[in-house]
Write a protein that holds these residues in place. Structure first.
Motif, short mmCIF file in Angstrom:
data_model
loop_
_atom_site.label_atom_id
_atom_site.label_comp_id
_atom_site.label_asym_id
_atom_site.label_seq_id
_atom_site.Cartn_x
_atom_site.Cartn_y
_atom_site.Cartn_z
N UNK A 102 0.84 -1.21 0.00
CA UNK A 102 0.00 0.00 0.00
C UNK A 102 0.87 1.26 0.00
N UNK A 103 1.90 1.23 0.83
CA UNK A 103 2.77 2.41 0.93
C UNK A 103 3.50 2.64 -0.38
N UNK A 104 3.95 1.55 -0.97
CA UNK A 104 4.69 1.68 -2.22
C UNK A 104 3.79 2.28 -3.31
N UNK A 105 2.54 1.87 -3.33
CA UNK A 105 1.60 2.37 -4.34
C UNK A 105 1.34 3.86 -4.13
N UNK A 141 11.08 4.33 0.24
CA UNK A 141 12.51 4.55 0.02
C UNK A 141 12.89 4.70 -1.45
N UNK A 142 12.22 3.95 -2.32
CA UNK A 142 12.63 3.96 -3.73
C UNK A 142 12.44 5.32 -4.38
N UNK B 55 13.06 -5.34 3.05
CA UNK B 55 13.50 -5.72 1.71
C UNK B 55 14.62 -4.82 1.22
N UNK B 56 15.16 -4.04 2.12
CA UNK B 56 16.26 -3.17 1.75
C UNK B 56 17.51 -3.99 1.46
N UNK B 57 18.32 -3.52 0.52
CA UNK B 57 19.55 -4.23 0.18
C UNK B 57 20.78 -3.58 0.80
N UNK B 58 20.58 -2.63 1.66
CA UNK B 58 21.74 -1.96 2.28
C UNK B 58 22.39 -2.89 3.29
#
Lengths: 169, 171
Positions: A102-105, A141-142, B55-58
């Motif tokens: 949900x957050x990513x969307x 984050x992305x 799911x972070x890759x750091x």
């Protein structure tokens, strides 16, 4: 034969053994290299600026997006709000397992509308679990890598306002 | 028979001084070994603690850490522990230990070597996934005010076979 014509004694030419000298030179150079700390000195002379109280009328107000997560019924509510020229709020219902999706969307949609914005404030209500904080951070984050945490008091105040306005689904 | 031509002095061929070369080689090896920093990023996780999943890759970074476990906060700077309730706004107002800790942390941050500040003053946070956010925030607030600039939340990777869910973009 007469000693007056005697050839003067030649001193033996002592050759300079440069190998130990090179040895010591290299050692000293290594010592200096390892002990030297390189400090860059810079100087910037800035002319005195004129005092001005007029803000730039062209620059738009900052967006300051905030994403908060609070308990709502049996699940969670994720609410993204932003300021700027066209302030808005978007609220979605979710569960703990689907919180990342949900957050990513939500973050992706926000990024499409405002691609230059890279920072976001994240806050959770006081009883929301730490795992949900990690999920929200993973979700934003992305597209919004600069994350600043906000207090749970502010979250609960905003959540109360949202409930009052009927924004919670 | 007397030779009328001057005899050329034969130079001895220059011999290779291996001793000095071995000496220099040993010096170089010693300097490199002394200058190499071998650090192992090892984060001790208390028994029974379940780290949150990310799911972070750091990768892990070497930095001071605080561990929130069983109602206590353990910090690695001075190897001390404090009750979690002391960090709450209500608890810290009547507890001078947190004020003293803050002062000591400011001194700790101030005395950090420049190399340790290159990426900002970092702090690893280790906590169970079920800890309420209020405790995480209250603890971080104290350390943030003491000068720690970036909080690194330690998490575990997803389980095998579990992939990151893909969020569907809106239309």
């Amino acid at each position: 034969m007469d000693d007056s014509f005697r050839r003067p004694e030649r001193r033996p030419i002592r050759e300079l053994n440069i190998v130990p000298i090179i040895d010591m030179f290299t050692t000293v150079v290594f010592f200096l290299l390892l002990s030297t700390s390189f400090i860059a000195l810079t100087k910037l002379t800035v002319p005195p600026s004129a005092v001005s109280t007029i803000s730039d009328p062209v620059a738009p107000p900052p967006l300051a997006p905030k994403i908060i997560v609070y308990e709502s019924g049996q699940g969670l509510s994720v609410s993204l709000s932003w300021a700027g020229r066209s302030p808005g709020v978007r609220t979605e219902r979710s569960t703990g397992e689907k919180l990342l999706e949900t957050t990513r969307k939500i973050a992706a949609d926000f990024n499409k509308a405002y691609p230059s914005e890279k920072s976001i404030q994240v806050g959770l209500a006081s009883r929301v679990k730490y795992q949900h904080l990690i999920s929200v951070m993973d979700g934003v984050r992305d597209v919004l890598p600069d994350v600043v945490l906000i207090s749970y008091q502010e979250v609960e105040h905003r959540a109360g306002q949202a409930v009052g306005k009927g924004q919670t689904l | 028979m007397i030779s009328l031509l001057p005899r050329k002095n034969r130079r001895d061929p220059m011999s290779l001084q291996l001793t000095a070369m071995i000496d220099i080689f040993a010096m170089i090896v010693i300097f490199l070994v002394k200058g190499t920093v071998m650090g192992v990023n090892d984060i001790p996780v208390p028994e029974g603690m379940k780290l949150p999943t990310s799911f972070s890759t750091e990768s892990l970074e070497s930095a001071p850490r605080i561990t929130i476990s069983k109602g206590m906060v353990y910090e690695s700077m001075f190897n001390e522990k404090y009750p979690l309730e002391a960090f709450t706004p209500e608890g810290s107002s009547g507890d001078s230990r947190i004020a003293k800790l803050s002062n000591r942390l400011r001194g700790f941050v101030k005395n950090l070597a420049p190399e340790a500040r290159q990426s900002g003053v970092l702090l690893n946070i280790i906590a169970d996934e079920s800890v309420p956010y209020r405790y995480i925030f209250d603890v971080i607030r104290v350390f943030r005010s003491a000068g720690f600039e970036a909080m690194l939340f330690v998490a575990q990777g997803p389980a095998e076979g579990q992939s990151a869910p893909v969020g569907k973009g809106g239309q």
